[in-house]
Design an enzyme around this catalytic site. Structure first.
Site, PDB file in Angstrom:
ATOM      1  N   LYS A  13       0.830  -1.212   0.000  1.00 24.13           N
ATOM      2  CA  LYS A  13       0.000   0.000   0.000  1.00 24.13           C
ATOM      3  C   LYS A  13       0.867   1.265   0.000  1.00 24.13           C
ATOM      4  CE  LYS A  13      -2.056  -1.001   3.919  1.00 24.13           C
ATOM      5  NZ  LYS A  13      -1.488  -2.319   4.283  1.00 24.13           N
ATOM      6  N   ARG A  88      -9.456   0.607   8.635  1.00 26.39           N
ATOM      7  CA  ARG A  88      -8.952  -0.723   8.934  1.00 26.39           C
ATOM      8  C   ARG A  88      -9.963  -1.572   9.694  1.00 26.39           C
ATOM      9  NH1 ARG A  88      -3.202   0.045   8.789  1.00 26.39           N
ATOM     10  NH2 ARG A  88      -2.014  -1.747   9.443  1.00 26.39           N
ATOM     11  N   ARG A 127      11.603  -6.193   5.417  1.00 28.02           N
ATOM     12  CA  ARG A 127      11.332  -4.783   5.108  1.00 28.02           C
ATOM     13  C   ARG A 127      12.167  -3.868   6.004  1.00 28.02           C
ATOM     14  NH1 ARG A 127       5.251  -2.580   4.667  1.00 28.02           N
ATOM     15  NH2 ARG A 127       5.094  -2.844   6.913  1.00 28.02           N
ATOM     16  N   ARG A 162      11.086  -2.029  11.689  1.00 24.13           N
ATOM     17  CA  ARG A 162      10.121  -1.454  12.618  1.00 24.13           C
ATOM     18  C   ARG A 162       9.981  -2.318  13.875  1.00 24.13           C
ATOM     19  NH1 ARG A 162       5.056  -0.327   8.758  1.00 24.13           N
ATOM     20  NH2 ARG A 162       4.100  -1.418  10.499  1.00 24.13           N
ATOM     21  N   ARG A 173      -0.207  -9.314  13.504  1.00 28.02           N
ATOM     22  CA  ARG A 173      -0.774  -8.287  12.606  1.00 28.02           C
ATOM     23  C   ARG A 173      -1.560  -8.940  11.477  1.00 28.02           C
ATOM     24  NH1 ARG A 173       4.431  -5.473  11.075  1.00 28.02           N
ATOM     25  NH2 ARG A 173       3.258  -4.346   9.477  1.00 28.02           N
TER      26      ARG A 173
END
Ligand code: ADP
Ligand code: ZN
Length: 215
Positions: A13, A88, A127, A162, A173
């Protein structure tokens, strides 16, 4: 353009939103980036959100709606925006509908970026995200590494993993996504706004969106 980007964490996204902003100057609004900025700045909002985020839980709807109500009023949103990571939950989608109607804003479409779960899990583990809130560039140690390890190519700030990108938090998640966020696509399908684009390449997703919008 006025778009909502839906999709699991790691579906792309943020990357797709950044590519789309280059097309017509619409702004990317990422609730995740706003929250991470608040956590780093140590604001009241950041203090409230921090625990939820580190565990991989959603931040309460009331906090998110407060942020979005303010953000959508800002001048830079008037010509176009790409909502990344919001709404969300179904209550957020319903509250957004009221907010948009109140402000006379019409969405062009809602894009659901559909990527297989094994690809997503792998991507999230590798990531890296630029810490600078003005930049927030996204990298991947395998497919798109920084030129110098741990340093953002664009702005020189640290590009880091992160706090919610441990295997445990990632699993949580993804479960939260399945339970709370996946139903949001159904909400927009009923509204007649949903376009699902399947693709693991952000270029392909952006091309699909351009084609749908006729640009
Ligand atoms: P990703 O899409 O990769 O999970 P985000 O940056 O969008 O990452 O979100 C990171 C975290 O911020 C989420 O796990 C959640 O705790 C919080 N968050 C972001 N957007 C929302 C939202 N719309 N509602 C509730 N929590 C949110
Ligand atoms: Zn950067």
């Amino acid at each position: 353009m006025k778009l909502i980007l839906l999709g699991a964490p790691g579906a792309g996204k943020g990357t797709v939103a950044k590519m789309l902003t280059n097309l017509d100057g619409s702004v990317q609004i990422s609730t995740g980036d706003i929250l991470r900025g608040a956590v780093r700045a140590g604001t009241e909002l950041g203090k409230e959100a921090d625990g939820y985020m580190t565990r991989g839980d959603l931040v309460p709807d009331s906090l998110i709606m407060g942020i979005m109500e303010e953000r959508l009023k800002e001048e830079d949103c008037q010509s176009g925006f790409l909502l990344d990571g919001f709404p969300r939950t179904i209550p957020q989608a319903e509250a957004l509908k009221v907010l948009l109607e109140k402000n006379n804003i019409k969405l062009d479409m809602v894009v659901d970026i559909d990527v297989p779960r094994d690809v997503i899990f792998d991507r999230l583990c590798t990531r890296r995200t630029c810490e600078n809130p003005e930049c927030t560039a996204i990298y991947n140690t395998k497919s798109n590494p920084t030129k110098v390890e741990g340093i953002c190519d664009k702005c020189g700030a640290p590009a880091v993993q992160r706090a919610d990108e441990t295997e445990e938090a990632i699993g949580h998640r993804l479960d939260t996504y399945t339970e709370k966020t996946a139903p949001v696509a159904g909400f927009y399908e009923k509204e007649g706004l949903l376009n699902t684009i399947t693709g693991t390449s952000s270029d392909v997703v952006v091309d699909g969106i351009k084609k749908e919008l006729g640009i």
